[in-house]
Design a protein around this motif. Structure first.
Motif, PDB file in Angstrom:
ATOM      1  N   SER A  58       0.807  -1.223   0.000  1.00 42.19           N
ATOM      2  CA  SER A  58       0.000   0.000   0.000  1.00 42.19           C
ATOM      3  C   SER A  58       0.843   1.279   0.000  1.00 42.19           C
ATOM      4  CB  SER A  58      -0.968  -0.010   1.183  1.00 42.19           C
ATOM      5  OG  SER A  58      -0.260  -0.161   2.384  1.00 42.19           O
ATOM      6  N   GLN A  59       2.078   1.228   0.504  1.00 39.47           N
ATOM      7  CA  GLN A  59       2.947   2.414   0.496  1.00 39.47           C
ATOM      8  C   GLN A  59       3.545   2.680  -0.880  1.00 39.47           C
ATOM      9  OE1 GLN A  59       3.829  -0.465   1.924  1.00 39.47           O
ATOM     10  NE2 GLN A  59       5.929  -0.951   1.393  1.00 39.47           N
ATOM     11  N   GLY A  60       3.379   1.755  -1.815  1.00 41.07           N
ATOM     12  CA  GLY A  60       3.905   1.909  -3.168  1.00 41.07           C
ATOM     13  C   GLY A  60       5.173   1.098  -3.382  1.00 41.07           C
ATOM     14  N   LEU A  61       5.846   1.360  -4.475  1.00 40.69           N
ATOM     15  CA  LEU A  61       7.065   0.643  -4.837  1.00 40.69           C
ATOM     16  C   LEU A  61       8.125   0.831  -3.754  1.00 40.69           C
ATOM     17  CD1 LEU A  61       8.424  -1.021  -7.111  1.00 40.69           C
ATOM     18  CD2 LEU A  61       9.259   1.150  -8.029  1.00 40.69           C
ATOM     19  N   LYS A 141      18.024 -20.080 -11.350  1.00 41.15           N
ATOM     20  CA  LYS A 141      18.191 -19.967  -9.893  1.00 41.15           C
ATOM     21  C   LYS A 141      18.817 -18.632  -9.499  1.00 41.15           C
ATOM     22  CE  LYS A 141      18.323 -24.924  -9.191  1.00 41.15           C
ATOM     23  NZ  LYS A 141      19.023 -26.065  -8.669  1.00 41.15           N
ATOM     24  N   ARG A 142      18.559 -17.599 -10.300  1.00 41.27           N
ATOM     25  CA  ARG A 142      19.109 -16.268 -10.030  1.00 41.27           C
ATOM     26  C   ARG A 142      18.018 -15.219  -9.822  1.00 41.27           C
ATOM     27  NH1 ARG A 142      24.007 -16.134  -8.546  1.00 41.27           N
ATOM     28  NH2 ARG A 142      24.156 -13.985  -9.219  1.00 41.27           N
ATOM     29  N   LYS A 143      16.737 -15.611  -9.960  1.00 37.66           N
ATOM     30  CA  LYS A 143      15.646 -14.649  -9.821  1.00 37.66           C
ATOM     31  C   LYS A 143      14.461 -15.320  -9.137  1.00 37.66           C
ATOM     32  CE  LYS A 143      13.041 -11.230 -12.397  1.00 37.66           C
ATOM     33  NZ  LYS A 143      12.812 -10.593 -13.699  1.00 37.66           N
ATOM     34  N   ILE A 144      13.819 -14.575  -8.236  1.00 37.12           N
ATOM     35  CA  ILE A 144      12.605 -15.045  -7.580  1.00 37.12           C
ATOM     36  C   ILE A 144      11.530 -13.978  -7.798  1.00 37.12           C
ATOM     37  CG2 ILE A 144      11.520 -15.797  -5.424  1.00 37.12           C
ATOM     38  CD1 ILE A 144      14.387 -16.247  -4.303  1.00 37.12           C
ATOM     39  N   THR A 145      10.393 -14.389  -8.327  1.00 34.25           N
ATOM     40  CA  THR A 145       9.272 -13.480  -8.513  1.00 34.25           C
ATOM     41  C   THR A 145       8.031 -14.137  -7.922  1.00 34.25           C
ATOM     42  OG1 THR A 145       8.823 -14.411 -10.693  1.00 34.25           O
ATOM     43  CG2 THR A 145      10.156 -12.423 -10.623  1.00 34.25           C
ATOM     44  N   GLY A 146       7.164 -13.311  -7.373  1.00 39.23           N
ATOM     45  CA  GLY A 146       5.959 -13.900  -6.806  1.00 39.23           C
ATOM     46  C   GLY A 146       5.053 -12.881  -6.169  1.00 39.23           C
ATOM     47  N   ASN A 147       4.278 -13.380  -5.208  1.00 41.13           N
ATOM     48  CA  ASN A 147       3.272 -12.567  -4.549  1.00 41.13           C
ATOM     49  C   ASN A 147       3.576 -12.399  -3.067  1.00 41.13           C
ATOM     50  OD1 ASN A 147       1.479 -12.241  -6.823  1.00 41.13           O
ATOM     51  ND2 ASN A 147       1.066 -14.422  -6.604  1.00 41.13           N
ATOM     52  N   ILE A 148       3.227 -11.227  -2.576  1.00 38.43           N
ATOM     53  CA  ILE A 148       3.197 -11.004  -1.139  1.00 38.43           C
ATOM     54  C   ILE A 148       1.750 -11.279  -0.751  1.00 38.43           C
ATOM     55  CG2 ILE A 148       3.454  -9.321   0.703  1.00 38.43           C
ATOM     56  CD1 ILE A 148       5.665  -8.043  -0.925  1.00 38.43           C
ATOM     57  N   THR A 149       1.547 -12.270   0.084  1.00 38.31           N
ATOM     58  CA  THR A 149       0.196 -12.750   0.377  1.00 38.31           C
ATOM     59  C   THR A 149      -0.506 -11.947   1.470  1.00 38.31           C
ATOM     60  OG1 THR A 149       1.055 -14.417   1.912  1.00 38.31           O
ATOM     61  CG2 THR A 149       0.778 -15.084  -0.391  1.00 38.31           C
ATOM     62  N   THR A 150       0.172 -10.969   2.039  1.00 38.47           N
ATOM     63  CA  THR A 150      -0.410 -10.113   3.065  1.00 38.47           C
ATOM     64  C   THR A 150      -1.363  -9.120   2.405  1.00 38.47           C
ATOM     65  OG1 THR A 150       1.657 -10.341   4.290  1.00 38.47           O
ATOM     66  CG2 THR A 150       0.183  -8.564   4.970  1.00 38.47           C
ATOM     67  N   PRO A 151      -2.567  -8.909   2.977  1.00 41.11           N
ATOM     68  CA  PRO A 151      -3.512  -7.943   2.395  1.00 41.11           C
ATOM     69  C   PRO A 151      -2.878  -6.559   2.226  1.00 41.11           C
ATOM     70  CG  PRO A 151      -4.599  -9.239   4.104  1.00 41.11           C
ATOM     71  CD  PRO A 151      -3.131  -9.583   4.160  1.00 41.11           C
ATOM     72  N   GLY A 152      -3.210  -5.911   1.107  1.00 44.14           N
ATOM     73  CA  GLY A 152      -2.665  -4.584   0.818  1.00 44.14           C
ATOM     74  C   GLY A 152      -1.387  -4.634  -0.001  1.00 44.14           C
ATOM     75  N   CYS A 153      -0.919  -5.831  -0.302  1.00 49.00           N
ATOM     76  CA  CYS A 153       0.320  -5.998  -1.066  1.00 49.00           C
ATOM     77  C   CYS A 153       0.036  -6.772  -2.347  1.00 49.00           C
ATOM     78  CB  CYS A 153       1.359  -6.750  -0.238  1.00 49.00           C
ATOM     79  SG  CYS A 153       1.850  -5.875   1.264  1.00 49.00           S
ATOM     80  N   SER A 154       1.001  -6.766  -3.264  1.00 48.67           N
ATOM     81  CA  SER A 154       0.806  -7.505  -4.505  1.00 48.67           C
ATOM     82  C   SER A 154       2.022  -8.358  -4.846  1.00 48.67           C
ATOM     83  CB  SER A 154       0.427  -6.571  -5.657  1.00 48.67           C
ATOM     84  OG  SER A 154       1.447  -5.623  -5.901  1.00 48.67           O
ATOM     85  N   THR A 155       3.000  -7.810  -5.523  1.00 47.64           N
ATOM     86  CA  THR A 155       4.079  -8.628  -6.075  1.00 47.64           C
ATOM     87  C   THR A 155       5.451  -8.218  -5.539  1.00 47.64           C
ATOM     88  OG1 THR A 155       4.295  -7.151  -7.961  1.00 47.64           O
ATOM     89  CG2 THR A 155       2.801  -9.041  -8.216  1.00 47.64           C
TER      90      THR A 155
END
Length: 163
Positions: A58-61, A141-155
């Motif tokens: 929610s605070q942005g990037l 095995k050099r990059k991890i991308t995904g989701n932040i599962t906490t409400p108010g967050c995204s990727t």
């Protein structure tokens, strides 16, 4: 005396049943099982180190640094450090501990999965909460991308620094 004999006999039967059947394995099978167990342990080794990137809540990037120490696939400790991103300079800095696990699917078609849950603050920022991550690990095995599962967050997205 007969109860003691039964207990010793039962114990002997249980111990015999629980023993691995290594005696029936060929030397090649024993060697391959040792190599397999080593490769499982090393599947999480590459995670240890510093990963840097960004995440969005929610605070942005926000700038993100993950310092990971992988003991095994089921015992991974991490420190989540966040700070202002040049495009969002008003974000405060903070850090917290994480605990998690790694699932390796040993398939080029299914990405490996890292799960990390926030556990305790090291340097808390007022109004912020710890977050939980679920990320796919690139085939390199050099990059991890995904989701932040906490409400108010995204990727989130991080790349490995150093080796």
């Amino acid at each position: 005396l007969s109860n003691r004999y039964i207990s010793i006999t039962a114990l002997t039967i249980l111990a015999t049943a629980a023993m691995p059947l290594v005696a029936n394995c060929t030397p090649t099978q024993v060697k391959n099982s040792t190599v397999h167990s080593k490769s499982i342990a090393s599947q999480a080794d590459f995670l240890s180190g510093t990963w840097e990137g960004t995440y969005i809540c929610s605070q942005g990037l926000t700038r993100l640094k993950l310092v990971i120490k992988a003991q095994s696939e089921t015992d991974i400790d991490a420190v989540f450090l966040f700070s202002a991103h040049p495009d969002n300079p008003s974000v405060p800095s903070g850090s917290f501990r994480m605990k998690g696990s790694f699932e390796s699917f040993n398939s080029p078609d299914i990405p490996n999965l890292l799960s990390l849950d926030g556990t305790s603050w090291i340097d808390g920022s007022s109004g912020y909460q710890t977050v939980d991550l679920k990320g796919n690990i690139s085939s390199s095995k050099r990059k991890i991308t995904g989701n932040i599962t906490t409400p108010g967050c995204s990727t989130f997205s991080v790349v490995k620094r150093g080796r």
